[in-house]
Write a protein that holds these residues in place. Structure first.
Motif, PDB file in Angstrom:
ATOM      1  N   ALA A 266     -11.857 -31.391 -37.985  1.00 52.84           N
ATOM      2  CA  ALA A 266     -11.890 -30.565 -36.774  1.00 52.84           C
ATOM      3  C   ALA A 266     -11.634 -31.404 -35.536  1.00 52.84           C
ATOM      4  O   ALA A 266     -10.935 -30.977 -34.593  1.00 52.84           O
ATOM      5  CB  ALA A 266     -13.235 -29.855 -36.675  1.00 52.84           C
ATOM      6  N   ALA A 267     -12.184 -32.646 -35.513  1.00 52.73           N
ATOM      7  CA  ALA A 267     -11.989 -33.509 -34.347  1.00 52.73           C
ATOM      8  C   ALA A 267     -10.543 -33.953 -34.211  1.00 52.73           C
ATOM      9  O   ALA A 267     -10.035 -34.152 -33.087  1.00 52.73           O
ATOM     10  CB  ALA A 267     -12.904 -34.727 -34.442  1.00 52.73           C
ATOM     11  N   LEU A 268      -9.834 -34.117 -35.332  1.00 47.65           N
ATOM     12  CA  LEU A 268      -8.430 -34.514 -35.263  1.00 47.65           C
ATOM     13  C   LEU A 268      -7.568 -33.470 -34.562  1.00 47.65           C
ATOM     14  O   LEU A 268      -6.554 -33.808 -33.929  1.00 47.65           O
ATOM     15  CB  LEU A 268      -7.881 -34.762 -36.675  1.00 47.65           C
ATOM     16  CG  LEU A 268      -8.394 -36.000 -37.407  1.00 47.65           C
ATOM     17  CD1 LEU A 268      -7.830 -36.052 -38.822  1.00 47.65           C
ATOM     18  CD2 LEU A 268      -8.022 -37.275 -36.651  1.00 47.65           C
ATOM     19  N   PHE A 269      -7.969 -32.219 -34.671  1.00 49.24           N
ATOM     20  CA  PHE A 269      -7.181 -31.147 -34.072  1.00 49.24           C
ATOM     21  C   PHE A 269      -7.607 -30.837 -32.636  1.00 49.24           C
ATOM     22  O   PHE A 269      -6.968 -30.009 -31.981  1.00 49.24           O
ATOM     23  CB  PHE A 269      -7.285 -29.876 -34.916  1.00 49.24           C
ATOM     24  CG  PHE A 269      -6.479 -29.937 -36.174  1.00 49.24           C
ATOM     25  CD1 PHE A 269      -5.131 -29.618 -36.157  1.00 49.24           C
ATOM     26  CD2 PHE A 269      -7.066 -30.314 -37.364  1.00 49.24           C
ATOM     27  CE1 PHE A 269      -4.370 -29.671 -37.316  1.00 49.24           C
ATOM     28  CE2 PHE A 269      -6.318 -30.371 -38.528  1.00 49.24           C
ATOM     29  CZ  PHE A 269      -4.972 -30.056 -38.517  1.00 49.24           C
ATOM     30  N   PRO A 272      -4.739 -32.233 -29.975  1.00 49.05           N
ATOM     31  CA  PRO A 272      -3.554 -31.361 -29.989  1.00 49.05           C
ATOM     32  C   PRO A 272      -3.836 -29.957 -29.484  1.00 49.05           C
ATOM     33  O   PRO A 272      -2.992 -29.348 -28.813  1.00 49.05           O
ATOM     34  CB  PRO A 272      -3.145 -31.347 -31.469  1.00 49.05           C
ATOM     35  CG  PRO A 272      -3.698 -32.615 -32.035  1.00 49.05           C
ATOM     36  CD  PRO A 272      -4.977 -32.840 -31.303  1.00 49.05           C
ATOM     37  N   THR A 273      -5.010 -29.459 -29.780  1.00 47.30           N
ATOM     38  CA  THR A 273      -5.365 -28.116 -29.299  1.00 47.30           C
ATOM     39  C   THR A 273      -5.475 -28.096 -27.782  1.00 47.30           C
ATOM     40  O   THR A 273      -5.054 -27.125 -27.114  1.00 47.30           O
ATOM     41  CB  THR A 273      -6.690 -27.665 -29.937  1.00 47.30           C
ATOM     42  OG1 THR A 273      -6.555 -27.673 -31.356  1.00 47.30           O
ATOM     43  CG2 THR A 273      -7.074 -26.265 -29.478  1.00 47.30           C
ATOM     44  N   LEU A 274      -6.015 -29.167 -27.203  1.00 43.35           N
ATOM     45  CA  LEU A 274      -6.130 -29.259 -25.749  1.00 43.35           C
ATOM     46  C   LEU A 274      -4.738 -29.273 -25.102  1.00 43.35           C
ATOM     47  O   LEU A 274      -4.489 -28.593 -24.087  1.00 43.35           O
ATOM     48  CB  LEU A 274      -6.908 -30.509 -25.369  1.00 43.35           C
ATOM     49  CG  LEU A 274      -7.058 -30.784 -23.867  1.00 43.35           C
ATOM     50  CD1 LEU A 274      -7.835 -29.653 -23.187  1.00 43.35           C
ATOM     51  CD2 LEU A 274      -7.758 -32.128 -23.639  1.00 43.35           C
ATOM     52  N   ILE A 275      -3.826 -30.048 -25.695  1.00 45.34           N
ATOM     53  CA  ILE A 275      -2.468 -30.120 -25.144  1.00 45.34           C
ATOM     54  C   ILE A 275      -1.769 -28.772 -25.276  1.00 45.34           C
ATOM     55  O   ILE A 275      -1.101 -28.281 -24.339  1.00 45.34           O
ATOM     56  CB  ILE A 275      -1.680 -31.232 -25.857  1.00 45.34           C
ATOM     57  CG1 ILE A 275      -2.323 -32.595 -25.570  1.00 45.34           C
ATOM     58  CG2 ILE A 275      -0.218 -31.222 -25.432  1.00 45.34           C
ATOM     59  CD1 ILE A 275      -1.747 -33.724 -26.395  1.00 45.34           C
ATOM     60  N   ALA A 276      -1.899 -28.158 -26.458  1.00 43.75           N
ATOM     61  CA  ALA A 276      -1.270 -26.854 -26.654  1.00 43.75           C
ATOM     62  C   ALA A 276      -1.850 -25.813 -25.716  1.00 43.75           C
ATOM     63  O   ALA A 276      -1.120 -24.932 -25.220  1.00 43.75           O
ATOM     64  CB  ALA A 276      -1.446 -26.409 -28.110  1.00 43.75           C
ATOM     65  N   SER A 277      -3.144 -25.917 -25.418  1.00 45.06           N
ATOM     66  CA  SER A 277      -3.752 -24.962 -24.487  1.00 45.06           C
ATOM     67  C   SER A 277      -3.218 -25.156 -23.085  1.00 45.06           C
ATOM     68  O   SER A 277      -2.981 -24.178 -22.344  1.00 45.06           O
ATOM     69  CB  SER A 277      -5.281 -25.148 -24.495  1.00 45.06           C
ATOM     70  OG  SER A 277      -5.810 -24.900 -25.789  1.00 45.06           O
ATOM     71  N   ALA A 278      -3.012 -26.418 -22.715  1.00 46.62           N
ATOM     72  CA  ALA A 278      -2.494 -26.687 -21.363  1.00 46.62           C
ATOM     73  C   ALA A 278      -1.087 -26.129 -21.197  1.00 46.62           C
ATOM     74  O   ALA A 278      -0.756 -25.487 -20.177  1.00 46.62           O
ATOM     75  CB  ALA A 278      -2.503 -28.181 -21.081  1.00 46.62           C
ATOM     76  N   TYR A 279      -0.225 -26.347 -22.230  1.00 47.00           N
ATOM     77  CA  TYR A 279       1.144 -25.860 -22.124  1.00 47.00           C
ATOM     78  C   TYR A 279       1.270 -24.384 -22.497  1.00 47.00           C
ATOM     79  O   TYR A 279       2.356 -23.814 -22.374  1.00 47.00           O
ATOM     80  CB  TYR A 279       2.071 -26.697 -23.005  1.00 47.00           C
ATOM     81  CG  TYR A 279       2.396 -28.033 -22.387  1.00 47.00           C
ATOM     82  CD1 TYR A 279       3.315 -28.113 -21.352  1.00 47.00           C
ATOM     83  CD2 TYR A 279       1.763 -29.190 -22.818  1.00 47.00           C
ATOM     84  CE1 TYR A 279       3.603 -29.333 -20.764  1.00 47.00           C
ATOM     85  CE2 TYR A 279       2.043 -30.402 -22.246  1.00 47.00           C
ATOM     86  CZ  TYR A 279       2.961 -30.478 -21.215  1.00 47.00           C
ATOM     87  OH  TYR A 279       3.241 -31.681 -20.628  1.00 47.00           O
TER      88      TYR A 279
END
Length: 319
Positions: A266-269, A272-279
């Motif tokens: 879960a921590a590995l994602f 990437p989830t933060l970046i995808a949320s920003a974009y």
């Protein structure tokens, strides 16, 4: 069922004729029928009911009725359905014979008739048959304790294998075996306690009997055996408790490893989830939206953040 035995050439011989009960030295009643109870009652012995035998009051377990000593113990055996159980067994000792009443099947009652001649004092009097049968019961309890010790060794070997760690199925099976051996040990300890109380009571009634000196020596020897077995039972109880704690500890370790793996995944994602949320935000002034490299750049950034997180976890030895 009714089993009657008479002495012959130092052995106990089974009597097939119910009419010859007056000659029997030992009468064994197993789940007796009313007509069998009447046959024994004709000899002056009142057969107790199962409810009477299960009464826990000391006055109902150990008492004297005229010249009849009535003593009840609880020993391990098999029920009618062949499942392990513990039940009461009543010994009724008179000057002429021994009568036993039981509603389950302890193994010593099956093996003793064939080995009665090997008893320390033989099987020529009711008292000697009684003590020989008690000796057989104590020996059976000792065998069960040895079996528990071997089983605990096997459990420890399955919980702590030499090469690979035990899997969930092996640990669950070990936990089941620990519970089974613990239950068996509790029945054995109860049997040792009740047999010791019975022998202590019988030891007070030996004076005045034939061969009183020899009987006293045998009672003392059996009491010492019971005390030694009680110490052994305490030792096995500690081993079973340790095996139970170890098994539960290994199960907890495996569960912790599983939870840790899920947490790391879960921590590995998370980056990437933060970046995808920003974009993924719908704002007009986002420069990368109009750039041809925006989409692959965002993907590369998410992959790089996941790899960086994985390397950090490896450096901290969390993986």
């Amino acid at each position: 069922m009714l089993f009657a035995y008479a002495p012959a050439n130092g052995h106990l011989v089974r009597l097939d004729d119910p009419e010859g009960l007056a000659e029997a030295l030992w009468i064994d009643l197993y789940r007796p029928m009313p007509e069998q109870i009447e046959l024994v009652a004709a000899l002056g012995v009142n057969v107790p009911t199962l409810a009477d035998m299960e009464e826990i009051e000391i006055s109902n377990r150990l008492y004297r009725e005229d010249d009849l000593e009535v003593m009840t113990v609880v020993v391990p055996g098999q029920s009618v359905s062949k499942t392990p159980s513990a039940g009461p067994v009543t010994f009724m000792l008179s000057p002429s014979r021994l009568v036993t009443v039981r509603h389950h099947a302890p193994r010593p009652f099956e093996t003793f008739p064939e080995r009665a001649n090997r008893a320390a004092l033989g099987c020529t009097t009711p008292e000697r048959v009684f003590l020989g049968l008690v000796e057989e019961i104590v020996g059976r309890l000792a065998d069960l304790l040895e079996g528990i010790g071997r089983s605990v060794d096997d459990i420890s070997a399955s919980v702590f294998p030499s090469e690979t760690s035990a899997g969930p199925d092996e640990l669950q099976a070990a936990l089941h075996r620990v519970g089974h051996e613990s239950e068996l040990l509790s029945r054995i300890r109860l049997g040792l306690l009740t047999v010791e109380r019975m022998l202590s009571y019988f030891g007070q009634t030996i004076d005045g009997r034939a061969d009183a000196h020899a009987l006293k020596q045998l009672v003392k020897g059996e009491m010492r055996d019971i005390q030694a077995l009680a110490v052994h039972a305490d030792f096995l109880a500690q081993r079973i408790a340790m095996a139970s704690d170890a098994t539960l500890g290994m199960i907890n370790l495996q569960q912790n490893n599983t939870v840790r793996t899920l947490s790391v995944v879960a921590a590995l994602f998370l980056p990437p989830t933060l970046i995808a949320s920003a974009y993924g935000m719908n704002f007009h002034n986002m420069p990368e939206l109009d750039k041809p490299w925006g989409y692959p750049g965002a993907l590369a950034l998410m992959l790089a953040s996941a790899v960086a997180t994985w390397l950090y976890f490896r450096w901290r030895r969390w993986l």
